[in-house]
Design a protein around this motif. Structure first.
Motif, PDB file in Angstrom:
ATOM      1  N   ASP A   1     -58.687  19.833 -24.899  1.00  0.00           N
ATOM      2  CA  ASP A   1     -57.743  19.192 -23.992  1.00  0.00           C
ATOM      3  C   ASP A   1     -56.530  20.113 -23.873  1.00  0.00           C
ATOM      4  O   ASP A   1     -56.166  20.807 -24.831  1.00  0.00           O
ATOM      5  N   PHE A   2     -55.908  20.143 -22.680  1.00  0.00           N
ATOM      6  CA  PHE A   2     -54.703  20.952 -22.450  1.00  0.00           C
ATOM      7  C   PHE A   2     -54.898  22.366 -23.011  1.00  0.00           C
ATOM      8  O   PHE A   2     -54.139  22.861 -23.828  1.00  0.00           O
ATOM      9  N   PHE A   3     -55.965  23.003 -22.501  1.00  0.00           N
ATOM     10  CA  PHE A   3     -56.432  24.276 -23.053  1.00  0.00           C
ATOM     11  C   PHE A   3     -55.404  25.391 -22.965  1.00  0.00           C
ATOM     12  O   PHE A   3     -55.524  26.408 -23.643  1.00  0.00           O
ATOM     13  N   ASP A   4     -54.383  25.237 -22.096  1.00  0.00           N
ATOM     14  CA  ASP A   4     -53.422  26.305 -21.856  1.00  0.00           C
ATOM     15  C   ASP A   4     -52.337  26.394 -22.925  1.00  0.00           C
ATOM     16  O   ASP A   4     -51.485  27.291 -22.867  1.00  0.00           O
ATOM     17  N   GLU A   5     -52.360  25.529 -23.920  1.00  0.00           N
ATOM     18  CA  GLU A   5     -51.360  25.579 -25.000  1.00  0.00           C
ATOM     19  C   GLU A   5     -52.044  25.400 -26.345  1.00  0.00           C
ATOM     20  O   GLU A   5     -52.804  24.452 -26.515  1.00  0.00           O
ATOM     21  N   PRO A   6     -51.747  26.319 -27.295  1.00  0.00           N
ATOM     22  CA  PRO A   6     -50.961  27.549 -27.199  1.00  0.00           C
ATOM     23  C   PRO A   6     -51.595  28.557 -26.253  1.00  0.00           C
ATOM     24  O   PRO A   6     -52.793  28.494 -25.972  1.00  0.00           O
ATOM     25  N   GLU A   7     -50.797  29.511 -25.822  1.00  0.00           N
ATOM     26  CA  GLU A   7     -51.218  30.433 -24.777  1.00  0.00           C
ATOM     27  C   GLU A   7     -52.437  31.260 -25.175  1.00  0.00           C
ATOM     28  O   GLU A   7     -53.249  31.619 -24.332  1.00  0.00           O
ATOM     29  N   ASP A   8     -52.587  31.563 -26.471  1.00  0.00           N
ATOM     30  CA  ASP A   8     -53.674  32.438 -26.916  1.00  0.00           C
ATOM     31  C   ASP A   8     -54.915  31.677 -27.378  1.00  0.00           C
ATOM     32  O   ASP A   8     -55.818  32.260 -27.970  1.00  0.00           O
ATOM     33  N   LEU A   9     -54.995  30.387 -27.080  1.00  0.00           N
ATOM     34  CA  LEU A   9     -56.094  29.568 -27.610  1.00  0.00           C
ATOM     35  C   LEU A   9     -57.442  30.015 -27.051  1.00  0.00           C
ATOM     36  O   LEU A   9     -58.413  30.151 -27.816  1.00  0.00           O
ATOM     37  N   VAL A  10     -57.540  30.249 -25.759  1.00  0.00           N
ATOM     38  CA  VAL A  10     -58.808  30.699 -25.176  1.00  0.00           C
ATOM     39  C   VAL A  10     -59.209  32.044 -25.751  1.00  0.00           C
ATOM     40  O   VAL A  10     -60.377  32.261 -26.094  1.00  0.00           O
ATOM     41  N   ALA A  11     -58.257  32.963 -25.899  1.00  0.00           N
ATOM     42  CA  ALA A  11     -58.548  34.281 -26.479  1.00  0.00           C
ATOM     43  C   ALA A  11     -59.078  34.152 -27.898  1.00  0.00           C
ATOM     44  O   ALA A  11     -59.960  34.912 -28.305  1.00  0.00           O
ATOM     45  N   LEU A  12     -58.561  33.199 -28.662  1.00  0.00           N
ATOM     46  CA  LEU A  12     -59.022  33.021 -30.029  1.00  0.00           C
ATOM     47  C   LEU A  12     -60.447  32.469 -30.082  1.00  0.00           C
ATOM     48  O   LEU A  12     -61.212  32.817 -30.964  1.00  0.00           O
ATOM     49  N   VAL A  13     -60.799  31.594 -29.128  1.00  0.00           N
ATOM     50  CA  VAL A  13     -62.183  31.112 -29.066  1.00  0.00           C
ATOM     51  C   VAL A  13     -63.116  32.278 -28.729  1.00  0.00           C
ATOM     52  O   VAL A  13     -64.181  32.443 -29.327  1.00  0.00           O
ATOM     53  N   LEU A  14     -62.708  33.105 -27.797  1.00  0.00           N
ATOM     54  CA  LEU A  14     -63.529  34.247 -27.392  1.00  0.00           C
ATOM     55  C   LEU A  14     -63.663  35.269 -28.508  1.00  0.00           C
ATOM     56  O   LEU A  14     -64.716  35.897 -28.671  1.00  0.00           O
ATOM     57  N   GLY A  15     -62.619  35.451 -29.280  1.00  0.00           N
ATOM     58  CA  GLY A  15     -62.684  36.330 -30.460  1.00  0.00           C
ATOM     59  C   GLY A  15     -63.033  37.755 -30.114  1.00  0.00           C
ATOM     60  O   GLY A  15     -62.492  38.348 -29.159  1.00  0.00           O
ATOM     61  N   ASP A  16     -63.959  38.333 -30.862  1.00  0.00           N
ATOM     62  CA  ASP A  16     -64.312  39.753 -30.717  1.00  0.00           C
ATOM     63  C   ASP A  16     -65.270  40.019 -29.557  1.00  0.00           C
ATOM     64  O   ASP A  16     -65.685  41.167 -29.373  1.00  0.00           O
ATOM     65  N   GLN A  17     -65.623  39.008 -28.792  1.00  0.00           N
ATOM     66  CA  GLN A  17     -66.552  39.214 -27.682  1.00  0.00           C
ATOM     67  C   GLN A  17     -65.925  40.019 -26.560  1.00  0.00           C
ATOM     68  O   GLN A  17     -66.621  40.648 -25.760  1.00  0.00           O
ATOM     69  N   VAL A  18     -64.583  39.983 -26.462  1.00  0.00           N
ATOM     70  CA  VAL A  18     -63.888  40.622 -25.337  1.00  0.00           C
ATOM     71  C   VAL A  18     -62.899  41.652 -25.851  1.00  0.00           C
ATOM     72  O   VAL A  18     -62.554  41.674 -27.022  1.00  0.00           O
TER      73      VAL A  18
END
Length: 411
Positions: A394-411
């Protein structure tokens, strides 16, 4: 011998040029009409899909004009199973634009049986549109649908909340397909659940099933929806396509247990979905191959009672989230799909713990560690480089780096 005079040749050439010009004009008009039709559909779906203006038609991950995570799957090998990918997702994404003004405007059209809806914050789970979420790397969307109050179209609901009077399921599908046509390296998982508790006596009857069948079949759907059934595919099979995660049953589904029902995708029957299970559960979506999804969807800690604190609700949710993420990261059942819902609420609490409070805390010293999203940061950092599966926010845009942390080393 037949001889053509120069003037006759010129006349023929002129006629030919005229025909070519006419055909070109007709083709141009047809293309323009197709574009106008698409624009009309996207305009109708704007309340849910949002507005999308492509910065580029390129699907190259190196395109500097594209948002950072618009093409993140391009870096992954074609042979990668979707169950091996860490996929950021969102819960009830259609509610991003739902406000008290929306609820008040639609009040008379929504409930005809005297039921009083909760205030709008109880139903709102996002604040960015599907179009924005796609550009920011979200690749799994939890969407709730049912017939509109007149039973004529499929629209989006969250329980008693009618999200939009104009945006239909078909409109939003075309929005996703249009986005995929510009981002051919990507795969989008759409989880559709038939929503109950919408209007009085609403059921997923033959008419409503027919409307869903129409939305998910036909030439456009065949082009943009993965047509496989009952197994987790590779990226090679699904790039530029939607993978349907079907949380509804059709009357024509077969009983073979092979997951190959009437519609394509992964059939996760609501009869197998353990509602509000504190420990997570295993859902076998193909009994022939034992294909399994391990799911955590502890969405309401009602065991805490009606006078629980915000912190106790957040803590209870975090216990369930951590357990499923730990299981995914351990490598257990490496080819199975893991889905962890980090979303939750406790609306029956006094006062209600709404989705935004659960995800982000209430911004005071009462929640010093923030909400579930903030506490996820350290958890995700600890699992960097591990398989996590789908993480639904929910409210995926906070914290700002949350999506990047899910993606991890893939990107």
């Amino acid at each position: 011998m037949f001889k053509m005079r120069g003037s006759s040749i010129l006349c023929c050439l002129a006629a030919s040029a005229s025909v070519s010009a006419t055909l070109a004009t007709a083709a141009g008009n047809a293309n323009s009409l197709a574009q106008f039709a698409l624009q009309k559909v996207l305009q109708d779906g704007r309340d849910v899909f949002g507005e999308y203006t492509a910065a580029s038609t390129s699907s190259s991950s190196s395109n500097a004009s594209e948002p950072r995570f618009a093409n993140w799957m391009a870096a992954l090998p074609d042979s990668t199973l979707l169950s091996h990918v860490n996929i950021p997702g969102t819960h009830d994404q259609a509610t991003w634009n739902y406000t008290q003004a929306t609820q008040d405007f639609l009040r008379n059209a929504t409930r005809c049986d005297g039921t009083t809806a909760y205030p709008a914050p109880v139903y709102r789970c996002q604040r960015e549109s599907i179009a924005q979420a796609l550009d920011k790397g979200i690749r799994f969307f939890d969407l709730r649908f049912a017939a509109d109050p007149l039973g004529q179209r499929l629209v989006f609901w969250h329980s008693a909340a009618l999200v939009s009077a104009t945006a239909s399921v078909g409109d939003v599908l075309y929005g996703v397909w249009d986005w995929l046509s510009r981002h051919g390296s990507e795969t989008v998982l759409l989880s559709f659940q038939h929503e109950v508790g919408t209007v009085a006596n609403a059921t997923f009857d033959a008419r409503v099933q027919g409307l869903m069948r129409e939305a998910l079949t036909g030439p456009a759907a065949e082009a943009f929806v993965w047509q496989g059934r009952g197994y987790v595919p590779t990226l090679a099979e699904t790039r530029g396509k939607v993978v349907l995660v079907r949380r509804f049953d059709m009357d024509d589904d077969n009983d073979a247990g092979d997951g190959k029902g009437e519609l394509p995708g992964l059939h996760m029957s609501p009869n197998k979905w353990n509602v509000n299970d504190t420990n997570g559960f295993a859902l076998v979506f193909n009994e022939t191959t034992n294909a399994t999804a391990y799911i955590e969807d502890y969405y309401e800690p009602d065991v805490l009672g009606e006078n629980s604190t915000v912190v106790s609700n957040i803590d209870a949710k975090m216990v369930a989230v951590k357990a499923n993420l730990e299981k995914a990261a351990s490598g257990e059942d490496p080819d199975s799909l893991f889905i962890t819902f980090a979303s939750a609420e406790h609306d029956s609490n006094i006062p209600p713990v709404v989705p935004e409070t659960m995800a982000l805390g209430n911004g005071t010293e009462v929640t010093p560690d923030g909400g579930v999203n903030h506490q996820l940061v350290s958890v995700l950092k600890g699992y960097r480089g591990k398989r996590l599966g789908v993480v639904v926010l929910d409210f995926f845009d906070e914290p700002e780096d949350l999506v990047a942390l899910v993606l991890g080393d893939q990107v």
